[in-house]
Structure formats: structure tokens, C-alpha cells
Design an enzyme around this catalytic site. Structure first.
Site, short mmCIF file in Angstrom:
data_model
loop_
_atom_site.label_atom_id
_atom_site.label_comp_id
_atom_site.label_asym_id
_atom_site.label_seq_id
_atom_site.Cartn_x
_atom_site.Cartn_y
_atom_site.Cartn_z
N HIS A 126 -17.57 11.63 -13.85
CA HIS A 126 -17.34 10.59 -14.86
C HIS A 126 -17.33 11.20 -16.26
CE1 HIS A 126 -19.47 7.69 -11.88
NE2 HIS A 126 -18.19 7.35 -11.88
N LYS B 14 -20.80 -5.00 -5.15
CA LYS B 14 -21.43 -4.15 -4.16
C LYS B 14 -22.89 -3.96 -4.56
CE LYS B 14 -19.30 -0.18 -6.47
NZ LYS B 14 -18.29 0.86 -6.39
N ARG C 14 -9.33 10.62 -7.99
CA ARG C 14 -9.78 11.80 -7.25
C ARG C 14 -8.86 12.14 -6.10
NH1 ARG C 14 -15.51 9.12 -6.71
NH2 ARG C 14 -14.02 7.42 -6.84
N SER D 170 -20.48 8.66 -7.01
CA SER D 170 -21.85 8.17 -7.18
C SER D 170 -22.50 7.92 -5.82
CB SER D 170 -21.86 6.87 -7.99
OG SER D 170 -21.34 7.08 -9.27
P1 ADP Z 1 -15.94 1.74 -9.70
O1 ADP Z 1 -15.64 1.34 -11.11
O2 ADP Z 1 -14.70 1.70 -8.84
O3 ADP Z 1 -17.15 1.08 -9.12
P2 ADP Z 1 -17.19 4.25 -10.44
O4 ADP Z 1 -18.15 3.67 -11.38
O5 ADP Z 1 -17.77 5.15 -9.40
O6 ADP Z 1 -16.24 3.29 -9.68
O7 ADP Z 1 -16.10 5.09 -11.25
C1 ADP Z 1 -15.48 4.61 -12.42
C2 ADP Z 1 -14.17 5.35 -12.57
O8 ADP Z 1 -14.41 6.76 -12.64
C3 ADP Z 1 -13.18 5.14 -11.41
O9 ADP Z 1 -11.86 5.10 -11.96
C4 ADP Z 1 -13.36 6.37 -10.58
O10 ADP Z 1 -12.18 6.68 -9.86
C5 ADP Z 1 -13.64 7.41 -11.66
N1 ADP Z 1 -14.38 8.54 -11.10
C6 ADP Z 1 -15.44 8.50 -10.27
N2 ADP Z 1 -15.84 9.73 -9.93
C7 ADP Z 1 -14.99 10.59 -10.55
C8 ADP Z 1 -14.85 12.01 -10.57
N3 ADP Z 1 -15.64 12.79 -9.83
N4 ADP Z 1 -13.87 12.56 -11.34
C9 ADP Z 1 -13.04 11.75 -12.05
N5 ADP Z 1 -13.09 10.39 -12.06
C10 ADP Z 1 -14.07 9.82 -11.32
#
Ligand code: ADP
Length: 161
Positions: free
Chosen positions: A17, A41, A90, A128
Site C-alpha cells: 500500500h 468483511k 497486483r 493484508s
Molecule cells: P480493499 O480496498 O479492496 O479492501 P485493501 O485495503 O487491501 O483492499 O487495498 C486497497 C488498495 O490497495 C486496492 O486497490 C489493492 O489492490 C491495493 N493493494 C493492496 N495490496 C497492494 C500491494 N501489495 N501493492 C499494490 N497495491 C496494493
């Protein structure tokens, strides 16, 4: 410069992130990292904890701000004046989901564009949920998350001083 919204669950924030945020802030200013307060979730960290961890880990990143929000992402983007929503990609699974969401968002508000950052190869496996699982089983997550997040995970799972 253009204000961008980077929304997510951030449960918890990972180095992936932060890498996407660091790249976004080179193109957009400010980048508002916004923690969704009602994810559909189960979450490990409360919204207050997720915001605090994000603030702590981004405190030395100029141009990044952290907020929580509860509304529809497009509505929140409009409310704060963001013309851009930042997301990370990803793999093809992310793409399938994000493509659909981006099209829905565009239908709701054609003035807001979703901009995607391809995950750095170093972090493309990182999520995560993986970090939570490793931490729950007592594994070392220090290569995947900032130190304050690693400590928070250890505390959550009762493994710290
Ligand atoms: P969500 O909003 O779908 O619950 P997350 O909080 O895990 O998901 O991720 C927020 C955003 O960051 C999403 O667009 C996700 O694809 C992106 N993201 C998560 N992990 C990574 C990573 N390792 N590298 C780049 N982007 C990521």
C-alpha cells in the site's frame, strides 16, 4: 496539483500500500488515504486503529493525508473534491474486480477517474490478509509491514511485552 483519493480497508497497511501511495503522491497532491469504515468483511483492526497505523506510517511522507469514511467511495471523492481515485493492481484477480468497480464508479460519476498503479514486483504477492494470517500463526511479518504495524499485530495476537 490534483487531489486524489486512495481508498481501502488497510487492515492493516502494508509495504505494498505504501509503495503505491508513494508513487501516487509523485503525480497527485495531496493523496488522501481513506480507510473505509464499513467494509463488508470482518476486520482485525478497528477503524481508529487502522487510521492511527496509517498516520504513523505516513507521517514522513509529505502530501499524504489520512481520513476515515463511511459513504460510497465516489460520493466521498466528490465530497472532498477528488477527481481521481487511486487503486493498486497486483494480478488478474485484482484487475477483474477493479475493472468492474471502476466502470460502476464511472457510471455513477463520469467526472471521477480511477487511476491504477501496478504493484511493484517486490510486493505483488503481498496482501493484508496474508500478513494477518502470518502474524496470527506467530510468523515474522517485519519484511512486509512497517515496524509499528508489526508491533500492533504482535499486540493483537498477544505476543508482545
Ligand atoms: P480493499 O480496498 O479492496 O479492501 P485493501 O485495503 O487491501 O483492499 O487495498 C486497497 C488498495 O490497495 C486496492 O486497490 C489493492 O489492490 C491495493 N493493494 C493492496 N495490496 C497492494 C500491494 N501489495 N501493492 C499494490 N497495491 C496494493
Amino acid at each position: 496539483m490534483t487531489l486524489a483519493l486512495y481508498p481501502g480497508s488497510f487492515d492493516p497497511v502494508t509495504n505494498g500500500h505504501l509503495d503505491a501511495a508513494a508513487r501516487a503522491v509523485r503525480l497527485f497532491q495531496p493523496v488522501i488515504m481513506a480507510v473505509f469504515d464499513r467494509p463488508l468483511k470482518n476486520v482485525l483492526f478497528s477503524v481508529e486503529e487502522r487510521v492511527e497505523l496509517l498516520r504513523e506510517t505516513t507521517k514522513d511522507m509529505p502530501g499524504i493525508q489520512v481520513q476515515a469514511y463511511t459513504s460510497l467511495t465516489v460520493d466521498y471523492a466528490r465530497e472532498i473534491g477528488a477527481k481521481v481515485i487511486v487503486r493498486g493492481l497486483r494480478d488478474a484477480i485484482d484487475f477483474a474486480y477493479e475493472f468492474k468497480m471502476a466502470q460502476i464508479n464511472q457510471t455513477i460519476d463520469p467526472d471521477i477517474d480511477v487511476v491504477f498503479f501496478m504493484a511493484n514486483g517486490e510486493f505483488s504477492f503481498l496482501s493484508s490478509s496474508t500478513v494477518r494470517e502470518i502474524a496470527a500463526l506467530g510468523g515474522d511479518v517485519s519484511g512486509f509491514v512497517p515496524p509499528s504495524v508489526a508491533h500492533a499485530l504482535a499486540r493483537k495476537f498477544g505476543r508482545t511485552k
